[in-house]
Design an enzyme around this catalytic site. Structure first.
Site, PDB file in Angstrom:
ATOM      1  N   GLU A  31      12.888  77.737  51.938  1.00 48.81           N
ATOM      2  CA  GLU A  31      13.184  76.823  51.166  1.00 48.81           C
ATOM      3  C   GLU A  31      14.371  76.088  51.879  1.00 48.81           C
ATOM      4  O   GLU A  31      14.730  74.883  51.798  1.00 48.81           O
ATOM      5  CB  GLU A  31      13.755  77.259  49.953  1.00 48.81           C
ATOM      6  CG  GLU A  31      12.631  77.705  48.886  1.00 48.81           C
ATOM      7  CD  GLU A  31      12.231  79.005  49.400  1.00 48.81           C
ATOM      8  OE1 GLU A  31      12.676  79.612  49.970  1.00 48.81           O
ATOM      9  OE2 GLU A  31      11.029  79.308  48.807  1.00 48.81           O
ATOM     10  N   PRO A  85      17.541  80.127  48.444  1.00 49.29           N
ATOM     11  CA  PRO A  85      17.585  79.914  49.972  1.00 49.29           C
ATOM     12  C   PRO A  85      17.928  78.874  50.458  1.00 49.29           C
ATOM     13  O   PRO A  85      18.521  78.477  51.489  1.00 49.29           O
ATOM     14  CB  PRO A  85      16.384  80.623  50.381  1.00 49.29           C
ATOM     15  CG  PRO A  85      15.660  81.404  49.182  1.00 49.29           C
ATOM     16  CD  PRO A  85      16.307  80.771  47.706  1.00 49.29           C
ATOM     17  N   ASP A  95      12.108  78.194  39.746  1.00 47.64           N
ATOM     18  CA  ASP A  95      13.592  77.902  39.608  1.00 47.64           C
ATOM     19  C   ASP A  95      14.240  79.199  40.187  1.00 47.64           C
ATOM     20  O   ASP A  95      15.387  78.985  40.619  1.00 47.64           O
ATOM     21  CB  ASP A  95      13.912  78.058  37.925  1.00 47.64           C
ATOM     22  CG  ASP A  95      12.855  79.036  37.341  1.00 47.64           C
ATOM     23  OD1 ASP A  95      12.580  80.287  37.683  1.00 47.64           O
ATOM     24  OD2 ASP A  95      11.969  78.620  36.345  1.00 47.64           O
ATOM     25  N   GLY A  96      13.716  80.296  40.318  1.00 44.37           N
ATOM     26  CA  GLY A  96      14.528  81.461  41.018  1.00 44.37           C
ATOM     27  C   GLY A  96      14.328  81.575  42.394  1.00 44.37           C
ATOM     28  O   GLY A  96      15.017  82.308  42.863  1.00 44.37           O
ATOM     29  N   PHE A  97      13.555  80.425  43.037  1.00 41.63           N
ATOM     30  CA  PHE A  97      13.430  80.393  44.193  1.00 41.63           C
ATOM     31  C   PHE A  97      14.218  79.546  45.098  1.00 41.63           C
ATOM     32  O   PHE A  97      14.223  79.078  46.218  1.00 41.63           O
ATOM     33  CB  PHE A  97      11.963  80.036  44.757  1.00 41.63           C
ATOM     34  CG  PHE A  97      10.888  81.167  44.253  1.00 41.63           C
ATOM     35  CD1 PHE A  97      11.327  82.388  43.485  1.00 41.63           C
ATOM     36  CD2 PHE A  97       9.451  80.984  44.344  1.00 41.63           C
ATOM     37  CE1 PHE A  97      10.449  83.374  43.074  1.00 41.63           C
ATOM     38  CE2 PHE A  97       8.838  81.874  43.974  1.00 41.63           C
ATOM     39  CZ  PHE A  97       8.967  82.937  43.231  1.00 41.63           C
ATOM     40  N   HIS A 144      10.950  83.949  37.514  1.00 38.85           N
ATOM     41  CA  HIS A 144      10.159  82.659  37.341  1.00 38.85           C
ATOM     42  C   HIS A 144      10.298  81.919  35.906  1.00 38.85           C
ATOM     43  O   HIS A 144       9.546  81.355  35.375  1.00 38.85           O
ATOM     44  CB  HIS A 144       8.572  83.199  37.173  1.00 38.85           C
ATOM     45  CG  HIS A 144       8.011  83.575  38.740  1.00 38.85           C
ATOM     46  ND1 HIS A 144       8.547  84.691  39.360  1.00 38.85           N
ATOM     47  CD2 HIS A 144       6.974  83.254  39.282  1.00 38.85           C
ATOM     48  CE1 HIS A 144       7.859  84.698  40.317  1.00 38.85           C
ATOM     49  NE2 HIS A 144       7.080  83.963  40.511  1.00 38.85           N
TER      50      HIS A 144
END
Lengths: 378, 327
Positions: free
Chosen positions: B60, B89, B84-86, B129
């Site tokens: 990311e 980074p 959203d949770g990714f 997620h």
């Protein structure tokens, strides 16, 4: 030679470095590097020498200005003149540099004016110059972040069908950052025309390079599919040759290349640092004998190119640039307070305009009689 | 006018943006052949080629950081962060580079980057997620943070986001991806990206929300009508900067405000709105501003997510409380 050989050493052993000028000034020969500097004769070498002398003079002057309270901070580049001048002189005008904050000799070579160079360090602005005027992005303080910007820019070059290249300057510390590693993954995936130029100056503030890398840094990029070169970063000719080779590699569609220029940060990390706490005098002395300016001077002397007159003109040029720096610095005036609200957005949103207006009213309250009285009453 | 799902409205908006400006480039994981995990970029790589709809390595920071370089070169990158949770980074590049570049360079370097983030819960998924990280971004000056709630806004706002010279973090309500609505592709008459919108006019309570909860709020307004309570529903659309005047105008009329979001309460968008309304409408308020939000806990396992997500009943409970019906 071009692609790094597997190595078992864990130190930065200097005998493995590609080199064209020995520390004693002897002109060495390297069949891979020589062709890239076949056009460099006495006059060109003198010009490189002058750039390095000027760079060191800029560094000395800026350090003095900081000590005199005129700058908030300065990151000395002393010792890294050959790595910066040699690489920057390999670039074309349409190439684009993404650097960290220590590449002030690169900025000088790119044509950044002395006043523009000093703005950041006087606490005047965050960007001293317009990047598009000189082909060099605003230096990045976040370690390694700019390596990704260079790759993205290079991806743009490919899409535009140009044969320019992007160059990412970073240090040994940055090679531990995720961004730098991701930058190599992306560059390799897209064959981006980018040169990764790592100045291994042996220290990330106080941490020796051995903490960042258990093998020579140049060993790392081949694992990403990027060929690397390990050059003596205190040898301006070798650095020039290596960078020209890497740029040619990038321009001709062969993708990224990685250069580790092994050098030494002879000064502190910044004017706030104290290297006596973490390294000894003997080490500093060892590297002083490998000084990039001195070896170039010896070569020029041996060739009879550096006459007294020429040395005098180089010194005069350095003094003139230092004067530009000092005069430019001292002439800088603080910006108007409300300018801190400018350029946050393309158009200032109403909510931010309100905040700015409130602060303007607060400031203005000190201007009139009523405001002065209110203050006095507190 | 065409009937489209919210997801397809974004697809159409992206296609029209790619068509309108050849400097627009899409970057993201799985956005090529697969069309993205939610199929939002379905068919775009086939139509516009691999140089403009770019499958990226799984990194990311790499996606956002290379977008910065492309923007430096004059491109308009649109990044998809898969969930959203990714986003984290890539967070450093967003906060330290994307958001500050214009300011840092006194306006010389623009960052017309759109960062698309499917967000919110209610889809019965696994950890990371279902989150709502918008407040982290909204706290960062220099970013425009928006959330769409309807197919029409999804289309209009993605077009406006891509055309914006400011970086835009574009939150997409993933549980509403399959909601359908009429979409017109002429965006000349739609509100600008930084404006809130009154979805349901009313006189007793202002109910402010955004993204997936807008539909819930509309349903709540309908239900409250039966009890004789008139709710004015405001869809924020822009979370930062905030369209303060739209909220203030409404509260001047109603004297009461409920703010709803899925994100945790502490330090959230609701806290900012409550403070702003208290500062600007103190004399007019007949009840303290009230928040109906996710709890101050990590997003829970999906079998219990209904106890986390504000629903119609919790919104009506909040309305009752500001109306003085319940204490």
């Amino acid at each position: 030679m071009l692609t790094i050989r597997p190595s078992t050493d864990t130190s930065t052993r200097r005998d493995r470095l590609s080199r064209l000028i020995a520390p004693d000034g002897e002109r060495l020969h390297d069949p891979d590097l020589d062709p890239w500097v076949a056009d460099v004769f006495e006059e060109q070498l003198l010009a490189l020498y002058e750039d390095m002398v000027v760079s060191r003079r800029i560094d000395t002057e800026a350090t003095a200005l900081q000590r005199q309270g005129q700058l908030v901070l300065w990151p000395p580049l002393i010792g890294q003149e050959a790595a910066q001048v040699g690489s920057a002189r390999a670039l074309r005008k349409d190439d684009f540099v993404f650097s960290s904050y220590r590449e002030n000799a690169v900025a000088y070579v790119r044509g950044v004016s002395m006043t523009d160079m000093i703005r950041v360090w006087r606490g005047s602005q965050f960007s001293g110059w317009n990047p598009y005027d000189v082909g060099m992005a605003t230096p990045t303080v976040i370690i390694g972040a700019q390596t990704l910007h260079a790759v993205g820019y290079a991806m743009g070059i490919t899409r535009d069908g140009d044969d320019a290249a992007a160059v990412a300057y970073f240090g040994d510390g940055a090679t531990s950052e995720g961004d730098t590693n991701e930058a190599m993954v992306f560059a390799a995936a897209y064959d981006a025309p980018v040169v990764f130029f790592c100045q291994n100056n042996q220290y990330a503030i106080s941490e020796p390079v051995g903490l960042q890398a258990q093998r020579p840094i140049a060993d790392r990029s081949p694992g990403f599919g990027i060929p690397s070169l390990r050059v003596d970063g205190n040898d301006v000719l070798a650095v020039l040759a290596a960078t020209r080779m890497a740029l040619d590699h990038a321009r001709t569609g062969d993708g990224p290349m990685f250069i580790e220029a092994v050098t030494y940060r002879m000064g502190p990390h910044t004017t706030s640092d104290d290297p006596t706490r973490y390294r000894d005098k003997a080490e500093e002395q060892r590297w002083r004998e490998l000084d990039p300016l001195e070896r170039t001077r010896r070569l020029l002397m041996a060739e009879g190119a550096l006459t007294d007159e020429r040395q005098a003109s180089v010194s005069a040029r350095a003094d003139a640039v230092a004067k530009e720096l000092r005069d430019g610095c001292l002439a800088l005036r603080p910006h108007e307070p409300l300018s801190i609200f400018d350029e946050v957005y393309a158009d200032t949103p109403p909510s931010l305009r309100r905040e700015r207006d409130e602060y303007a009213a607060y400031l203005a309250s000190f201007d009139d009689a009523d405001g002065a009285n209110r203050e006095a009453a507190r | 006018m065409t009937e489209l799902t919210l997801a397809k409205a974004i697809t159409t908006g992206l296609a029209d943006a790619l068509e309108a400006d050849d400097r627009v480039v899409l970057l993201g994981e799985d956005i090529g052949k697969l069309g993205g995990v939610f199929r939002v970029t379905d068919g775009l790589q086939e139509r516009f080629g691999i140089d403009r709809v770019v499958d990226t390595p799984l990194a990311e920071a790499g996606i956002i950081g290379t977008a910065v370089g492309l923007a430096y070169r004059g491109f308009r990158p649109v990044c998809e962060l898969q969930f959203d949770g990714f986003v984290f980074p890539g967070f450093d590049q967003v906060v330290t580079q994307v958001a500050k570049m214009r300011y840092r360079t006194q306006g010389a370097v623009k960052m017309p980057i759109t960062i698309r983030v499917p967000f919110g819960g209610g889809i019965g998924s696994v950890e990371h997620h279902s989150e709502s990280p918008e407040a982290y971004f909204a706290h960062t000056p220099g970013l425009r943070v928006v959330a769409c709630s309807s197919p029409q806004d999804a289309y209009s706002m993605i077009r406006q986001a891509v055309e914006s010279d400011d970086p835009v973090v574009f939150f997409e309500p993933k549980r509403r991806y399959w909601s359908k609505g009429e979409v017109v592709t002429d965006v000349s008459a739609v509100p600008s990206l930084d404006r809130a919108r009154v979805v349901v006019p009313g006189t007793d309570v202002t109910l402010v929300t955004y993204g997936p909860l807008v539909q819930t709020a509309v349903d709540a307004a309908l239900a409250a009508e039966d009890d004789g309570v008139s709710i004015e529903v405001i869809d924020l659309r822009s979370l930062a900067p905030l369209d303060e005047d739209a909220i203030v105008d409404s509260v001047q009329k109603t004297g009461r405000i409920v703010i709803a979001h899925e994100a945790a309460r502490f330090g959230g968008i609701g806290a900012e709105i409550a403070a702003m309304v208290t500062e600007r409408c103190f004399d007019r308020l007949t009840a303290p501003p009230l928040r109906v939000t996710g709890h101050d806990i990590p997003y829970p396992p999906s079998e219990l997510e209904d106890h986390y997500l504000p629903d119609l009943d919790r919104m009506l409970d909040g309305v009752d409380r500001v109306m003085g019906v319940r204490v």
